[in-house]
Design a protein around this motif. Structure first.
Motif, PDB file in Angstrom:
ATOM      1  N   GLU A 169       8.613  10.828   4.964  1.00 33.29           N
ATOM      2  CA  GLU A 169       8.227  11.131   3.586  1.00 33.29           C
ATOM      3  C   GLU A 169       7.713   9.863   2.899  1.00 33.29           C
ATOM      4  O   GLU A 169       8.262   8.777   3.091  1.00 33.29           O
ATOM      5  N   GLU A 170       6.703  10.023   2.066  1.00 32.16           N
ATOM      6  CA  GLU A 170       6.188   8.896   1.298  1.00 32.16           C
ATOM      7  C   GLU A 170       7.202   8.536   0.208  1.00 32.16           C
ATOM      8  O   GLU A 170       7.578   9.364  -0.621  1.00 32.16           O
TER       9      GLU A 170
ATOM     10  N   GLU B  82       0.511   5.839  10.851  1.00 36.42           N
ATOM     11  CA  GLU B  82      -0.921   5.567  10.803  1.00 36.42           C
ATOM     12  C   GLU B  82      -1.352   5.334   9.368  1.00 36.42           C
ATOM     13  O   GLU B  82      -0.869   6.005   8.446  1.00 36.42           O
ATOM     14  N   LEU B  83      -2.250   4.368   9.212  1.00 35.75           N
ATOM     15  CA  LEU B  83      -2.900   4.126   7.928  1.00 35.75           C
ATOM     16  C   LEU B  83      -4.375   4.464   8.095  1.00 35.75           C
ATOM     17  O   LEU B  83      -5.021   3.967   9.014  1.00 35.75           O
TER      18      LEU B  83
ATOM     19  N   ALA C 227      -1.798   7.616   4.470  1.00 32.39           N
ATOM     20  CA  ALA C 227      -0.941   7.262   5.602  1.00 32.39           C
ATOM     21  C   ALA C 227      -0.048   8.441   5.934  1.00 32.39           C
ATOM     22  O   ALA C 227       0.072   9.406   5.162  1.00 32.39           O
ATOM     23  N   ARG C 228       0.555   8.349   7.088  1.00 28.55           N
ATOM     24  CA  ARG C 228       1.552   9.342   7.464  1.00 28.55           C
ATOM     25  C   ARG C 228       2.509   8.716   8.458  1.00 28.55           C
ATOM     26  O   ARG C 228       2.187   7.700   9.102  1.00 28.55           O
ATOM     27  N   GLN C 229       3.663   9.341   8.598  1.00 23.94           N
ATOM     28  CA  GLN C 229       4.662   8.903   9.564  1.00 23.94           C
ATOM     29  C   GLN C 229       5.009  10.065  10.457  1.00 23.94           C
ATOM     30  O   GLN C 229       5.188  11.198   9.981  1.00 23.94           O
ATOM     31  N   PHE C 230       5.125   9.800  11.719  1.00 26.85           N
ATOM     32  CA  PHE C 230       5.351  10.837  12.718  1.00 26.85           C
ATOM     33  C   PHE C 230       6.839  10.983  13.041  1.00 26.85           C
ATOM     34  O   PHE C 230       7.640  10.124  12.677  1.00 26.85           O
TER      35      PHE C 230
ATOM     36  N   ILE D 259       0.839  -1.204   0.000  1.00 28.01           N
ATOM     37  CA  ILE D 259       0.000   0.000   0.000  1.00 28.01           C
ATOM     38  C   ILE D 259       0.875   1.256   0.000  1.00 28.01           C
ATOM     39  O   ILE D 259       0.753   2.113  -0.883  1.00 28.01           O
ATOM     40  N   PHE D 260       1.725   1.388   1.026  1.00 31.31           N
ATOM     41  CA  PHE D 260       2.563   2.577   1.180  1.00 31.31           C
ATOM     42  C   PHE D 260       3.911   2.194   1.785  1.00 31.31           C
ATOM     43  O   PHE D 260       4.026   1.213   2.500  1.00 31.31           O
ATOM     44  N   GLN D 261       4.906   3.042   1.514  1.00 27.99           N
ATOM     45  CA  GLN D 261       6.138   3.006   2.255  1.00 27.99           C
ATOM     46  C   GLN D 261       6.525   4.427   2.636  1.00 27.99           C
ATOM     47  O   GLN D 261       6.450   5.344   1.809  1.00 27.99           O
ATOM     48  N   TYR D 262       6.924   4.598   3.895  1.00 24.31           N
ATOM     49  CA  TYR D 262       7.387   5.885   4.411  1.00 24.31           C
ATOM     50  C   TYR D 262       8.785   5.728   4.968  1.00 24.31           C
ATOM     51  O   TYR D 262       9.116   4.718   5.608  1.00 24.31           O
TER      52      TYR D 262
END
Lengths: 114, 114
Positions: free
Chosen positions: B53-54, B75-76, B66-69, B46-49
């Motif tokens: 950053e995506e 979180e997705l 999604a995001r990364q803190f 789905i995603f990689q961070y």
């Protein structure tokens, strides 16, 4: 695009015997990584073995070994001395060297029979 | 050291609702990836961070985000849930964003959409 094919949906093996799981893949890349992951009922993916495409020598990890045929794009997993704890889904996976994206096959369900 | 932790482990949502899944990577790991595993299939990217950053996105609709803190947790989010979103959502972490590193998976979050 990369594709991974596992043609054996289910397999079984007697305890202490040897079993081979098949995997083929398609890619235009020359360098890449190949993996076998085990997914027990707990659903956590556990790395079994990894192969770098630039290495001609087949990877081994204790009872687990692979037969990597780059020209044929084949990557089979051999489990020797099968144990009851080997019962799980096994996924073959491909990864390009420039990213963290796995391309997984559809899996082979392995049952070790006592 | 704790492994990759995901929460919640199980949840049930109604069609049209929104869901947030959480992942804490292994301490020191800066890369987090998300995968969807529909029953009977292999995980789909789905995603990689990496470093917040995506770095990669799979073939999923814009309902998925999604995001990364700053602490590298992630979180997705899935909006406007469909029955087909029912799946096991896996989070994976690694030290960096290239495939030379070992990648570790969490036990997943089971999402059922009714």
């Amino acid at each position: 695009a990369q594709t991974v094919t596992q043609s054996q949906p289910e397999m079984s093996v007697q305890e202490a015997e040897t079993v081979t799981l098949s995997c083929t893949y398609d890619t235009s890349e020359n360098n890449y990584y190949l993996f076998w992951y085990k997914q027990p009922p707990s659903r956590q993916m556990i790395l079994v073995i990894r192969q770098e495409a630039y290495k001609q020598q087949n990877a081994t990890e204790n009872r687990f070994s692979v037969n990597f045929q780059k020209a044929a794009k084949s990557f089979s997993l051999k489990i020797s001395d099968s144990q009851l704890g080997d019962t799980a889904m096994y996924f073959c996976a491909f990864m390009k060297p420039d990213g963290n994206q796995f391309y997984f096959g559809t899996g082979t369900s392995l049952t070790v029979i006592p | 050291d704790a492994g990759v932790t995901q929460s919640p482990t199980h949840l049930i949502k109604t069609r049209g609702q929104q869901v947030t899944l959480r992942c804490s990577p292994i301490s020191g790991h800066k890369s987090v990836s998300w995968y969807q595993q529909v029953l009977g299939q292999g995980p789909q990217f789905i995603f990689q961070y990496y470093e917040k950053e995506e770095r990669g996105r799979g073939n999923f609709p814009d309902r998925f985000s999604a995001r990364q803190f700053p602490n590298y947790s992630s979180e997705l989010n899935v909006n406007a849930l469909l029955l087909g979103d029912s799946a096991l959502y896996l989070c994976a972490s690694s030290l960096a964003d290239y495939s030379g590193n070992t990648i570790y998976f969490g036990e997943g979050s089971w999402l059922t959409v009714v």
